[in-house]
Design an enzyme around this catalytic site. Sequence first.
Site, short mmCIF file in Angstrom:
data_model
loop_
_atom_site.label_atom_id
_atom_site.label_comp_id
_atom_site.label_asym_id
_atom_site.label_seq_id
_atom_site.Cartn_x
_atom_site.Cartn_y
_atom_site.Cartn_z
N CYS A 2 0.86 -1.18 0.00
CA CYS A 2 0.00 0.00 0.00
C CYS A 2 0.90 1.24 0.00
O CYS A 2 2.02 1.18 0.49
CB CYS A 2 -0.95 0.11 1.19
SG CYS A 2 -2.01 -1.32 1.41
N ARG A 27 3.19 0.01 -5.35
CA ARG A 27 3.02 -0.65 -4.05
C ARG A 27 1.67 -1.35 -3.91
O ARG A 27 1.39 -1.99 -2.90
CB ARG A 27 3.16 0.39 -2.93
CG ARG A 27 4.48 1.10 -2.92
CD ARG A 27 4.56 2.11 -1.80
NE ARG A 27 4.46 1.46 -0.52
CZ ARG A 27 5.50 0.90 0.11
NH1 ARG A 27 6.68 0.95 -0.42
NH2 ARG A 27 5.34 0.33 1.28
N TRP A 74 -3.11 -2.39 -1.60
CA TRP A 74 -2.89 -3.78 -1.99
C TRP A 74 -3.58 -4.59 -0.91
O TRP A 74 -3.17 -4.59 0.26
CB TRP A 74 -1.42 -4.10 -2.05
CG TRP A 74 -1.13 -5.47 -2.58
CD1 TRP A 74 -1.13 -5.85 -3.90
CD2 TRP A 74 -0.81 -6.64 -1.83
NE1 TRP A 74 -0.83 -7.18 -4.00
CE2 TRP A 74 -0.62 -7.70 -2.76
CE3 TRP A 74 -0.66 -6.92 -0.48
CZ2 TRP A 74 -0.30 -9.00 -2.36
CZ3 TRP A 74 -0.33 -8.22 -0.08
CH2 TRP A 74 -0.16 -9.24 -1.02
N ASN A 99 -0.74 1.40 6.04
CA ASN A 99 0.00 0.40 5.27
C ASN A 99 0.48 -0.65 6.26
O ASN A 99 1.01 -0.29 7.29
CB ASN A 99 1.18 1.11 4.58
CG ASN A 99 2.21 0.16 4.01
OD1 ASN A 99 1.88 -0.97 3.66
ND2 ASN A 99 3.43 0.63 3.90
N GLY A 100 0.25 -1.93 5.95
CA GLY A 100 0.70 -2.98 6.87
C GLY A 100 -0.48 -3.71 7.48
O GLY A 100 -1.60 -3.66 6.96
N GLU A 481 14.97 -17.11 -13.09
CA GLU A 481 14.58 -15.71 -13.23
C GLU A 481 13.80 -15.52 -14.54
O GLU A 481 12.81 -14.78 -14.57
CB GLU A 481 15.83 -14.83 -13.16
CG GLU A 481 15.61 -13.35 -13.38
CD GLU A 481 14.65 -12.68 -12.40
OE1 GLU A 481 14.28 -13.28 -11.39
OE2 GLU A 481 14.22 -11.54 -12.70
N LYS A 485 9.99 -14.10 -14.67
CA LYS A 485 9.58 -12.93 -15.48
C LYS A 485 8.38 -13.29 -16.34
O LYS A 485 7.42 -12.55 -16.44
CB LYS A 485 10.70 -12.45 -16.41
CG LYS A 485 11.85 -11.70 -15.82
CD LYS A 485 11.53 -10.34 -15.27
CE LYS A 485 11.05 -10.44 -13.87
NZ LYS A 485 11.94 -10.24 -12.80
N GLU A 488 5.17 -13.81 -14.20
CA GLU A 488 4.73 -12.57 -13.56
C GLU A 488 3.93 -11.68 -14.50
O GLU A 488 2.90 -11.15 -14.13
CB GLU A 488 5.96 -11.72 -13.14
CG GLU A 488 6.53 -12.00 -11.79
CD GLU A 488 7.70 -11.06 -11.50
OE1 GLU A 488 7.68 -10.47 -10.43
OE2 GLU A 488 8.62 -10.92 -12.33
N HIS A 504 14.42 -36.55 -14.72
CA HIS A 504 13.83 -37.03 -13.47
C HIS A 504 12.39 -36.55 -13.30
O HIS A 504 11.88 -36.50 -12.19
CB HIS A 504 14.69 -36.58 -12.28
CG HIS A 504 16.07 -37.16 -12.31
ND1 HIS A 504 16.31 -38.51 -12.22
CD2 HIS A 504 17.28 -36.58 -12.50
CE1 HIS A 504 17.61 -38.73 -12.31
NE2 HIS A 504 18.22 -37.56 -12.49
N LYS A 603 5.10 -4.20 -6.14
CA LYS A 603 6.56 -4.16 -6.22
C LYS A 603 7.23 -4.27 -4.86
O LYS A 603 8.22 -4.95 -4.70
CB LYS A 603 7.00 -2.86 -6.90
CG LYS A 603 8.49 -2.84 -7.11
CD LYS A 603 8.89 -2.05 -8.30
CE LYS A 603 10.34 -2.33 -8.65
NZ LYS A 603 10.53 -3.67 -9.22
C1 G6P Z 1 8.23 -8.36 -4.90
C2 G6P Z 1 8.57 -7.82 -6.27
C3 G6P Z 1 9.77 -8.56 -6.85
C4 G6P Z 1 10.94 -8.50 -5.89
C5 G6P Z 1 10.56 -9.01 -4.51
C6 G6P Z 1 11.66 -8.73 -3.48
O1 G6P Z 1 7.74 -9.65 -5.02
O2 G6P Z 1 7.46 -7.92 -7.13
O3 G6P Z 1 10.13 -7.97 -8.08
O4 G6P Z 1 12.00 -9.27 -6.40
O5 G6P Z 1 9.39 -8.35 -4.04
O6 G6P Z 1 11.79 -7.35 -3.35
P1 G6P Z 1 13.11 -6.61 -2.89
O7 G6P Z 1 12.75 -5.15 -2.91
O8 G6P Z 1 13.41 -7.10 -1.52
O9 G6P Z 1 14.19 -6.96 -3.87
#
Ligand code: G6P
Length: 608
Positions: A2, A27, A74, A99-100, A481, A485, A488, A504, A603
Amino acid sequence: MCGIVAAVAQRNVQGILLEGLKRLEYRGYDSAGMTVLHDNQLTRHRAQGKVAMLEACLTEQALPGTCGIAHTRWATHGRPSEANAHPHQSSERIAVVHNGIIENYQSLKQSLRDKGYLFTSETDTEVLAHLLADTQQQGMSLLAAVQQCLATLKGAYALGVMSTRDPSVVVGARQGSPLVVGVGIDEAFLASDPLALLQVTDRFIYLEEGDVVELREGGKISLFDSRGNVVERPVHTFEHGDGAASKGDYRHYMLKEIFEQPEVIAAALEGRLSDEGVLVESFGPEAVAHFQTLKQIHIVACGTSYHAGLVARYWLERYAGVPVQVEVASEYRYRQVVVPEGTLFVTLSQSGETADTLAALRFAKTRGYVGSLAICNVPGSSLVRESDLCLMTRAGPEIGVASTKAFTTQLVALMLLTLAIARAQGGKVDREIITALRGLPKLCQEVLALDPAIESLAQSFAEKHHALFLGRGAHFPIALEGALKLKEISYIHAEAYPAGELKHGPLALVDSEMPVIAVAPNDDLLEKLKSNLQEVRARGGLLYVFADESVGMTEEPEVQVLTLPYVHEALAPLLYTLPLQLLSYHVAVLKGTDVDQPRNLAKSVTVE
Ligand code: G6P
């Protein structure tokens, strides 16, 4: 998560708050709302969906006023809806953005219900609005009411509060979620991230855990610690400028951030390399002592940052000879971890505010590590402030939810860490890697020039429902990764395997509907990887191979090859990340998803 933004100004604050919310949308973007004080009355708009929906309401009916709070959500408690959107109000007198999570909200809610308070949302935040209203009835100021209420709350949160009893005052509090004060000229602001306020100020105070702040008309800022003592905190000037807040000529932030990589990788290296090797002091004045004596490393992170840690394990063990464990923070923090003597604790984080990573650091401090190092992108973030050593990744603000430049600059930082530890422990300086690091920005540019070829590769993914990514050694985390991507932002189910594990289990999934992407630079596992790829071809799988010319992969009807420039083996994980980012991006664009703000994600994850 948030986003919170608040202002006590000399002008109408609606535009400031709205712009702040747009910048905080990373956020969370389930709903948004704003309350402004006008003629000593609280007026509020809330809307389900993105900030643009709130903006539409404000266009129809403006909210004039010089003091206000706003929020982008969020969802944690209660589904995304207008009723659950913040600000939450009590008796038209108190408005709260939060927030939280307030963990004890159920018991507080029951006692407030017993007193006759009516609840109109499913949130934990509304409890706080009524609690403040109830407390303020005893005749105290908003500041005193907040301080008293905080003592009864459990959980991790950041708050912004206003009341008709104290017109032109906003009170903020920080306990576990980030909050900064923006220092203006005769104006003051609050936000979850400085980025939200760069349009009005570049001077910020980062609140400490337990701090409460009161903003008053005329830019008066009063700060108190958790015991209620008046405190002073330093004012920092934000150094990145405000350019990052716009997409420039790019269609999406993600694409802009992918193309910024040559520049930010160069920035991450600047001033940290000499002919003698990596400048160990780049990690802080005490780094030499720590690095000389350390015997092991534990790396803890979440999401994409965790994948960077997995790459670093290969590097640190191979080039510095240091044993490494890597773990996701949400698991680590609840484990009875055994810490061997001489272990350094390393966190990786773009934001420096991820709740699990921060909690892991705090937990680690009780476990006998020799010290803590944060590799982070946000100066002044909690992780940086609470760690003994830090190295900033210098990627600049990253807005796209899917992390790109933050990841590759973390990898640069981790290679610097590897070389710095090797050097501090008396190892030979690996000049080849240092030369390769210096040449990396140019190589990244060459890879980005392959964008049209990657865009056309993406066509064959848009109709698929699954994808498999393969890699070996340090390229297995790059496959992870790549798969992250793709899922996501395009919502295609994607998995990654170390190629040797194919037989396996996952081989059972391979048919002509399953694209298999191989990360195949020329390293000492190449021949083994090639055998694994034959296993895919023999089952009719569609292969997409990312390799350099020396690998000798040739195009065939079921095998497409994207040829990358040659790069030193040690840095191949970095370079091979870029085409995977571009592939996911183009697949997502073809599928028409919301690239920068994919569904259900955010994010910065500042809740557990
Ligand atoms: C969220 C974001 C990711 C990120 C992760 C960790 O899930 O969507 O892109 O890698 O948090 O965030 P940080 O800020 O700790 O790298």
